[in-house]
Scaffold this active site. Structure first.
Site, PDB file in Angstrom:
ATOM      1  N   HIS A  64      26.866 -46.141  13.640  1.00  0.00           N
ATOM      2  CA  HIS A  64      25.915 -46.875  13.739  1.00  0.00           C
ATOM      3  C   HIS A  64      25.246 -47.650  12.626  1.00  0.00           C
ATOM      4  CE1 HIS A  64      25.472 -45.609  18.210  1.00  0.00           C
ATOM      5  NE2 HIS A  64      26.045 -44.351  17.572  1.00  0.00           N
ATOM      6  N   ASP A  84      20.838 -51.829  18.537  1.00  0.00           N
ATOM      7  CA  ASP A  84      21.029 -50.679  18.396  1.00  0.00           C
ATOM      8  C   ASP A  84      20.162 -49.955  17.407  1.00  0.00           C
ATOM      9  OD1 ASP A  84      21.916 -47.793  18.189  1.00  0.00           O
ATOM     10  OD2 ASP A  84      24.174 -48.546  17.175  1.00  0.00           O
TER      11      ASP A  84
END
Lengths: 545, 545
Positions: free
Chosen positions: B357, B186
């Protein structure tokens, strides 16, 4: 006190002050269109109130040379010919703008110095030195028979400004001692705790970047109007032995005006024409360019998209965004950064910008120097004005004396009280091309509808009297579906129109507007059921005898 | 390895892995339209490559239940019927979505647990526990004959998650010991230094806000999909004795699914219907609502604009934005905040959100646990992918082994080398209403043109053979100028059309497309000179015998 703009919004700053037979107007800015103002180029204030009281209007006093404070002047001066007062650089930038427009007759202009006062009817206006992201910014002390109003304009407190001196805090203090009736203070950064950094800190960052990237071409994008920023880029260029190329129309305009008027110190021969770039290796060059907001047509965006005729981005180029994205521009800026990175450029956005507006502690400083009776926050959306009112209350101003106004409000101020006594027209006027105010809400609503759904036009020719179909229905669509892929759809649409028409004839409906409505409604129903879409449907009936 | 979306963009995540006769696909997300995609509702991936190789496709493995990972499934499963594998909550949310669509036939679905593996052709896929802003998020270990690929999905490292356990770092380490061929990690927050805060820190903020505002109604806007956030609001509500009202269709859907599946711990009787609100004083209520991004039709925006049928904002209401604006939404959020403030609400945005995140240090942690041979950054625009590649290089991965891919690239990975061997179709497909892919670039260009300039339609009826004018020209405009104010303009336009037509007749031009061009060009010239505007001009000629 009548703000005609600049409240509940960022931009389009303009405020009228009226006493007896005198009106003076502070600033005359434009604002950029909101997202929903499709196709609109800019928005200017509605000056109906000034036109209706033109005999009283003594002139415009301008705080500084940014678009949101001077941008509407060319439009407004076409309608009311009154004198304009401003400091030297501000006036230079105003004259630049006026050159691009044709005024019916020349306007009187007077350059004012810091500390100087001008008499306008029963007002006396004094220009006070401040700091901002452009030189020659001024606050105004407005002396009236009712008392002194201090208007800060856009400001910050910079103890180490790049050009000129620190804001004249002593004069604010002196006025405070005399007694200030109302303070109208910049709210842009009122949500930001602490102090805004000095413009000079950006110069240090530039020096570091120039030192770290001595093998590469450097490109700096910033606001054309930030003359001090440009100065610091030129300083670093000189220090590191680079030539400077200036690109972008507004950047070239502002830099030449500022240099001419002595607000930019440009070492001899450091600026070269773009055509000469090829005579220097990349590591000996700095480009200063527009496009820091990712504006599609600006120079940097064209370079990033490979659409610039003279500059192409090369691997190794170091691109500095010396700006922060204005709300609404984040995605465009991001797009340009991605395009630059894809072409191998190194993009730097950290510590390359400081704001030109005062943060909370600076605003508090101005309150404690001026100690106004009334606090009337300006330059901000409602949330900023409200936060500013709360900050003023924290500085000891009674809640009832902190006044959040809307554009158009008429506020009567005396030593005893502040009263809202009326409301004047103060909607922005939209400018589209050369048209001023000819695009209204109906037009915008149609543009919105067309932009999301496209349109279908149905044309029929009917025989007069009998309403027999002589030609058509012809169906034309735009922005709806790609026609070649949907011929069946157009065929079905046609048969729906036929059916609607037949129903009308059967029922002896001869009123064309009713026929049109029938066609429109049946087609609209069909398309919604079939596609969940809602194009604009325009039936047009022609008549032939 | 063939990413069909999700690279050079945020959203529309989908990646195919192929070996011999097997293809498995990770995720199947949608993206929201870019600004220039006028009228488009959403964008889904182009799965032409999967359709062409349908015999090989063994199924979809889904990392978590967010729109950008599951949103395109209903559209894609209509075209290719293959099994779907996901954890429990993810599957619950997928089933919610599928219910709203009609699939030609049912799709096989299998719920997978953390630590469990599934065999799909020559692949084995293991689901690994991670943390994210939704429960039940998984990373995937993809075991193939060529080696192990670890795909993180969206993740963060949360040592004190609200629900479930910390990311299974041990398993990442074990895989690293075995040898990881490639890490697909990610990139969303790769520009953020340090660590992302724990979701639990937001709960503390909520407690403080509830304590400070014990006299007022509290309204919290957040992402419907952030189940852990909702849990914390419910926790604070319970602690401070408030009832909870849930508003907004997607919020109601997600909360009921999550509660049913045991991912939300809801004390008995704490949630009440909106109709019961009137039975409680404001200080005993919390509203949880959609609209944290300022979306015009969401519940909070309607409340702020006074358009909500059941809730109106009252002075004293405390509104918490538990979210950060997604780039592009800043202005809309700001508009809602201003409207709320104007109605007397107190708006809180500070410390009320943490990201889902991983920041730089967490990403580094995953690299040092898995020690992959190749780093292939995923989930990000080009600038993020590039920064991620540089971070991986900083972690000791040779530059040539850090690979920035574009959607559509076909990358062949072996223990020896990584080679780009081709390119497949991977443009997003635009969905407008029920139409999938029927709006293309020509349609969008027309919408753009119409949105900025409006249109003028000119209709003529000509006699067949002679080309004599039988009716018209009729002129209809929309989105151009407000017609009643510009009759002179329409009259002038008409005479220009007459003149153009006459020129054609004089020169014996009988080709209708030439007549149309003549009309269009002369009118276009006139309007540009007169108004600096460029509406779409549509001449339509009808023919009558």
């Amino acid at each position: 006190m009548i703000p005609l703009g600049g409240l509940e919004q960022i931009g389009m700053n303009i405020t009228a002050f009226e006493y007896d037979d005198s009106i003076v107007v502070v600033d005359c800015g434009l604002s950029f269109p909101e997202d929903e103002m499709l196709g609109i180029d800019l928005v200017i204030p509605d000056i109906t109130y000034l036109k209706e009281n033109i005999d009283k209007v003594k002139g415009f006093v301008i705080t500084h040379g940014h678009e949101d404070h001077i941008g509407a002047l060319p439009y407004v001066l076409k309608e009311i010919n009154v004198p304009v007062y401003a400091t030297k650089l501000t006036m230079g930038l105003i004259e630049n703008k006026l050159k691009e427009h044709v005024l019916p007759k020349p306007v009187k202009r007077k350059v004012v110095k810091y500390g100087q006062s001008i008499n306008l009817g029963c007002f006396r206006i004094e220009f006070i030195r401040t700091n901002h992201s452009i030189s020659d910014a001024a606050a105004l002390a407005i002396f009236s028979p009712a008392g002194i109003v201090v208007h800060t304009g856009d400001f910050k407190v910079d103890y180490t400004p790049v050009n000129g001196e620190t804001i004249d805090l002593q004069r604010f203090a002196e006025l405070g001692k005399k007694g200030v009736l109302a303070l109208m203070c910049d709210s842009t950064n009122v949500m930001k705790p602490g102090y805004t950094m000095s413009e000079r800190t950006v110069g240090k960052t530039f020096d570091n970047i120039f030192a770290d990237n001595e093998k590469h071409r450097i490109i700096v994008a910033t606001f054309a109007s930030n003359v001090d920023r440009v100065q610091q880029i030129i300083n670093s260029a000189e220090k590191y032995g680079r030539k400077v190329v200036v690109e972008g129309r507004s950047m070239v305009n502002v830099i030449s005006t500022a240099a001419e008027l002595g607000y930019l110190d440009v070492p001899k021969n450091i600026i070269i024409e773009m055509e000469q770039m090829k005579n220097y290796p990349p590591e000996k060059l700095v480009l200063i360019t527009t496009g820091s907001q990712g504006e599609a047509m600006a120079a940097l965006s064209r370079m990033a998209a490979n659409l610039h005729r003279k500059v192409s981005i090369e691997p190794g180029d170091t691109v500095i965004f010396s700006s922060r994205p204005i709300p609404g521009n984040e995605k465009n800026v991001s797009k340009v950064i991605n395009e630059l990175a894809q072409k191998g450029a190194k993009v730097i956005v950290q510590d390359t910008h400081v704001s030109g507006h005062a943060s909370q502690e600076e605003i508090k400083l101005i309150y404690s120097l001026t100690r106004p009776k009334y606090a009337i926050p300006v330059h901000g959306e409602y949330q900023h004005l409200k936060a500013h009112a709360e900050l003023a209350q924290g500085m000891g101003i009674p809640k009832e004396n902190t006044i959040v106004l809307s554009s158009g409000d008429v506020l009567e101020l005396t030593q005893e009280r502040a009263t809202l006594i009326g409301k004047v027209q103060a909607q922005g006027i939209m400018v589209d091309g050369l048209g001023v105010g000819d695009v209204g809400n109906i037009v915008l609503r149609d543009r919105q509808h067309l932009s999301e759904n496209g349109l279908i036009i149905i044309v029929l020719t009917l025989e007069k009297y009998t309403n027999q179909l002589l030609a058509g229905p012809d169906i034309v669509s735009r922005g709806f579906v790609y026609v070649r892929e949907s011929e069946y759809l157009m065929d079905e649409a046609k048969s729906i129109v036929y059916a609607a028409l037949e129903r009308c004839l059967d029922n002896k409906v001869s009123d064309w507007s009713k026929i049109k409505t029938e066609i429109k409604d049946s087609l609209s129903d069909y398309l919604w059921k079939k596609m969940k879409r809602n194009p604009m449907i325009l039936p047009i009936i022609m008549e032939v005898e």
